[in-house]
Design an enzyme around this catalytic site. Structure first.
Site, PDB file in Angstrom:
ATOM      1  N   HIS A 293      -3.635  -4.475   7.815  1.00 17.67           N
ATOM      2  CA  HIS A 293      -3.775  -3.305   8.684  1.00 17.67           C
ATOM      3  C   HIS A 293      -2.893  -3.423   9.926  1.00 17.67           C
ATOM      4  O   HIS A 293      -3.045  -4.352  10.714  1.00 17.67           O
ATOM      5  CB  HIS A 293      -5.216  -3.032   9.129  1.00 17.67           C
ATOM      6  CG  HIS A 293      -5.434  -1.558   9.354  1.00 17.67           C
ATOM      7  ND1 HIS A 293      -5.019  -0.920  10.483  1.00 17.67           N
ATOM      8  CD2 HIS A 293      -5.939  -0.599   8.540  1.00 17.67           C
ATOM      9  CE1 HIS A 293      -5.294   0.373  10.372  1.00 17.67           C
ATOM     10  NE2 HIS A 293      -5.836   0.596   9.195  1.00 17.67           N
TER      11      HIS A 293
ATOM     12  N   THR B 205      -8.197   3.645   8.256  1.00 18.02           N
ATOM     13  CA  THR B 205      -9.436   2.866   8.302  1.00 18.02           C
ATOM     14  C   THR B 205      -9.585   2.216   9.684  1.00 18.02           C
ATOM     15  O   THR B 205      -8.774   1.383  10.068  1.00 18.02           O
ATOM     16  CB  THR B 205      -9.421   1.774   7.211  1.00 18.02           C
ATOM     17  OG1 THR B 205      -8.937   2.363   6.006  1.00 18.02           O
ATOM     18  CG2 THR B 205     -10.801   1.208   7.000  1.00 18.02           C
TER      19      THR B 205
ATOM     20  N   ASN C 163       0.851  -1.191   0.000  1.00 16.71           N
ATOM     21  CA  ASN C 163       0.000   0.000   0.000  1.00 16.71           C
ATOM     22  C   ASN C 163       0.890   1.246   0.000  1.00 16.71           C
ATOM     23  O   ASN C 163       1.693   1.443   0.912  1.00 16.71           O
ATOM     24  CB  ASN C 163      -0.905  -0.035   1.246  1.00 16.71           C
ATOM     25  CG  ASN C 163      -1.839   1.154   1.300  1.00 16.71           C
ATOM     26  OD1 ASN C 163      -1.419   2.288   1.087  1.00 16.71           O
ATOM     27  ND2 ASN C 163      -3.099   0.918   1.579  1.00 16.71           N
TER      28      ASN C 163
ATOM     29  N   GLU D 299      -8.610   0.234  -2.847  1.00 18.03           N
ATOM     30  CA  GLU D 299      -9.460   0.240  -1.649  1.00 18.03           C
ATOM     31  C   GLU D 299     -10.466   1.358  -1.826  1.00 18.03           C
ATOM     32  O   GLU D 299     -10.090   2.476  -2.221  1.00 18.03           O
ATOM     33  CB  GLU D 299      -8.623   0.514  -0.407  1.00 18.03           C
ATOM     34  CG  GLU D 299      -7.691  -0.610  -0.060  1.00 18.03           C
ATOM     35  CD  GLU D 299      -6.799  -0.232   1.117  1.00 18.03           C
ATOM     36  OE1 GLU D 299      -6.932   0.872   1.668  1.00 18.03           O
ATOM     37  OE2 GLU D 299      -5.952  -1.056   1.465  1.00 18.03           O
TER      38      GLU D 299
ATOM     39  N   GLU E 116     -10.795  -9.457   3.153  1.00 18.41           N
ATOM     40  CA  GLU E 116      -9.543  -9.065   3.788  1.00 18.41           C
ATOM     41  C   GLU E 116      -9.845  -8.900   5.266  1.00 18.41           C
ATOM     42  O   GLU E 116     -10.667  -8.055   5.650  1.00 18.41           O
ATOM     43  CB  GLU E 116      -8.988  -7.766   3.190  1.00 18.41           C
ATOM     44  CG  GLU E 116      -7.677  -7.367   3.873  1.00 18.41           C
ATOM     45  CD  GLU E 116      -6.960  -6.210   3.182  1.00 18.41           C
ATOM     46  OE1 GLU E 116      -7.029  -6.087   1.942  1.00 18.41           O
ATOM     47  OE2 GLU E 116      -6.324  -5.429   3.919  1.00 18.41           O
TER      48      GLU E 116
ATOM     49  N   ARG F  57      -7.311  12.787   0.600  1.00 12.66           N
ATOM     50  CA  ARG F  57      -6.235  13.302   1.460  1.00 12.66           C
ATOM     51  C   ARG F  57      -4.854  12.834   1.019  1.00 12.66           C
ATOM     52  O   ARG F  57      -3.872  13.462   1.325  1.00 12.66           O
ATOM     53  CB  ARG F  57      -6.472  12.922   2.923  1.00 12.66           C
ATOM     54  CG  ARG F  57      -6.362  11.449   3.186  1.00 12.66           C
ATOM     55  CD  ARG F  57      -6.419  11.161   4.660  1.00 12.66           C
ATOM     56  NE  ARG F  57      -7.750  11.358   5.199  1.00 12.66           N
ATOM     57  CZ  ARG F  57      -8.149  10.801   6.346  1.00 12.66           C
ATOM     58  NH1 ARG F  57      -7.311  10.078   7.048  1.00 12.66           N
ATOM     59  NH2 ARG F  57      -9.382  10.976   6.781  1.00 12.66           N
TER      60      ARG F  57
ATOM     61  N   HIS G  69       0.885   6.356   1.661  1.00 13.34           N
ATOM     62  CA  HIS G  69       1.635   7.349   2.438  1.00 13.34           C
ATOM     63  C   HIS G  69       2.751   8.029   1.660  1.00 13.34           C
ATOM     64  O   HIS G  69       3.300   9.024   2.114  1.00 13.34           O
ATOM     65  CB  HIS G  69       2.097   6.746   3.752  1.00 13.34           C
ATOM     66  CG  HIS G  69       0.915   6.419   4.619  1.00 13.34           C
ATOM     67  ND1 HIS G  69      -0.033   7.375   4.935  1.00 13.34           N
ATOM     68  CD2 HIS G  69       0.472   5.260   5.152  1.00 13.34           C
ATOM     69  CE1 HIS G  69      -0.989   6.809   5.645  1.00 13.34           C
ATOM     70  NE2 HIS G  69      -0.710   5.530   5.787  1.00 13.34           N
TER      71      HIS G  69
ATOM     72  N   ARG H 291      -9.530   7.944  -1.245  1.00  9.88           N
ATOM     73  CA  ARG H 291     -10.503   8.351  -0.227  1.00  9.88           C
ATOM     74  C   ARG H 291     -11.404   9.450  -0.772  1.00  9.88           C
ATOM     75  O   ARG H 291     -11.007  10.225  -1.647  1.00  9.88           O
ATOM     76  CB  ARG H 291      -9.783   8.841   1.030  1.00  9.88           C
ATOM     77  CG  ARG H 291      -9.026   7.752   1.756  1.00  9.88           C
ATOM     78  CD  ARG H 291      -8.497   8.278   3.073  1.00  9.88           C
ATOM     79  NE  ARG H 291      -9.550   8.414   4.048  1.00  9.88           N
ATOM     80  CZ  ARG H 291      -9.738   7.592   5.074  1.00  9.88           C
ATOM     81  NH1 ARG H 291      -8.913   6.580   5.290  1.00  9.88           N
ATOM     82  NH2 ARG H 291     -10.732   7.774   5.904  1.00  9.88           N
TER      83      ARG H 291
ATOM     84  N   HIS I 199      -5.720   3.600  -1.746  1.00  6.60           N
ATOM     85  CA  HIS I 199      -7.068   3.935  -1.278  1.00  6.60           C
ATOM     86  C   HIS I 199      -7.412   5.327  -1.793  1.00  6.60           C
ATOM     87  O   HIS I 199      -6.800   6.309  -1.375  1.00  6.60           O
ATOM     88  CB  HIS I 199      -7.062   3.898   0.262  1.00  6.60           C
ATOM     89  CG  HIS I 199      -8.399   4.107   0.891  1.00  6.60           C
ATOM     90  ND1 HIS I 199      -8.605   3.956   2.242  1.00  6.60           N
ATOM     91  CD2 HIS I 199      -9.603   4.454   0.372  1.00  6.60           C
ATOM     92  CE1 HIS I 199      -9.876   4.213   2.516  1.00  6.60           C
ATOM     93  NE2 HIS I 199     -10.498   4.520   1.399  1.00  6.60           N
TER      94      HIS I 199
HETATM   95  N1  PXP Z   1      -5.789  -3.022   4.146  1.00 12.11           N
HETATM   96  C1  PXP Z   1      -6.761  -2.072   4.194  1.00 12.11           C
HETATM   97  C2  PXP Z   1      -8.125  -2.444   3.752  1.00 12.11           C
HETATM   98  C3  PXP Z   1      -6.468  -0.766   4.601  1.00 12.11           C
HETATM   99  O1  PXP Z   1      -7.445   0.167   4.630  1.00 12.11           O
HETATM  100  C4  PXP Z   1      -5.132  -0.434   4.940  1.00 12.11           C
HETATM  101  C5  PXP Z   1      -4.792   0.970   5.328  1.00 12.11           C
HETATM  102  O2  PXP Z   1      -4.970   1.820   4.252  1.00 12.11           O
HETATM  103  C6  PXP Z   1      -4.160  -1.451   4.868  1.00 12.11           C
HETATM  104  C7  PXP Z   1      -4.525  -2.737   4.494  1.00 12.11           C
HETATM  105  C8  PXP Z   1      -2.730  -1.192   5.194  1.00 12.11           C
HETATM  106  O3  PXP Z   1      -2.594  -0.854   6.542  1.00 12.11           O
HETATM  107  P1  PXP Z   1      -1.190  -0.347   7.075  1.00 12.11           P
HETATM  108  O4  PXP Z   1      -0.897   0.935   6.375  1.00 12.11           O
HETATM  109  O5  PXP Z   1      -1.425  -0.181   8.539  1.00 12.11           O
HETATM  110  O6  PXP Z   1      -0.185  -1.405   6.757  1.00 12.11           O
END
Ligand code: PXP
Length: 240
Positions: free
Chosen positions: A193, A104, A10, A73, A154, A52, A13, A48, A46
């Site tokens: 997550h 999330t 992901n 996402e 997931e 953001r 960031h 959003r 994601h």
């Molecule tokens: N899976 C989902 C559905 C999420 O919303 C997120 C956060 O955007 C992640 C995985 C990844 O989480 P993390 O950034 O804490 O590894």
């Protein structure tokens, strides 16, 4: 034999950092390429509703140039659904979304949204998009995912990641039981997550889990291992 577990990286960031200055750097596209070179099996972003971090142009650029599957996402809002159906990423993951949350928080209440999901899931599947539902490790949610025809879930690993000691073991057992239950119902099981370089190991060992989606810890680690090189390059340029 168990198929090798897949890693979806992901890169939200990277865009968070870019948006802090409103320019073009760092580029999520570049991060995606680097992640692929490091062995990412998928790229996850994601989009959003408040935009953001990831922007609309990012998802189109990623869809065009990612060599590995793109997993979007997304909240169940009509606007985002429209965009996703137009984009046609290889995968989507339906997530809940709140304006004020940092990330999330909690899984989608699939049971409460089951009628909408039953209508939406086939629309995505018809376009060849694999749907997963981001849900807490709860039986009612897992059964609902199967009932609405989602091919995958997931499992939200946040409670496990935030716990410690005996509480963490308990959360891990909940993840194990949920993965088993989902697998029995024919669902593909993903998880994610809050996973990091320590807590990932026990989750990756759960045999039914075929994919992990990890963002924050990987991007944080990239900052750590890359800072030395970035400073060196700048210093070299300055003193040349
Ligand atoms: N899976 C989902 C559905 C999420 O919303 C997120 C956060 O955007 C992640 C995985 C990844 O989480 P993390 O950034 O804490 O590894």
């Amino acid at each position: 034999m168990r198929k090798k577990i897949q890693l979806g990286v992901n890169i939200d960031h990277v865009a968070t950092l870019r948006q802090a200055r409103g320019g073009v750097n760092p580029e999520p596209l570049h991060a995606a390429r680097e992640a692929e070179k490091g062995g990412a099996d998928g790229i996850t972003v994601h989009l959003r509703e408040d935009r953001r971090h990831i922007q609309d142009h990012d998802i189109y650029a990623l869809k065009k140039s990612c060599r590995v599957p793109l997993n979007l996402e997304m909240a169940l809002s009509p606007e985002i659904v429209r965009i996703a159906l137009r984009l046609r990423p290889q995968k989507v993951c339906f997530v809940p979304e709140k304006r004020k949350e940092l990330t999330t928080e909690g899984g989608l209440d699939a049971y409460a949204k089951r009628i909408l999901l039953k209508k939406l899931v086939p629309k995505f599947r018809k376009k060849g998009i694999e749907v997963s539902l981001f849900i807490d490790p709860l039986w009612q949610q897992i059964r609902t995912a199967a009932w609405v025809g989602a091919p995958a879930i997931e499992i939200h690993t946040g409670a496990y990641a935030n716990a410690q000691g005996a509480k963490q073991k308990k959360e891990l057992n909940r993840l194990r039981a949920a993965a088993k239950e989902a697998h029995k119902l024919g669902l593909k099981v993903h998880a994610g997550h809050g996973l990091d370089y320590e807590n990932v190991k026990s989750v990756a060992r759960i045999p039914e889990i075929v994919e992990l989606n990890i963002g924050h810890s990987i991007i944080s680690q990239a900052m750590q291992v890359g800072v030395r090189q970035a400073v060196k390059q700048m210093k070299r340029l300055m003193r040349r």
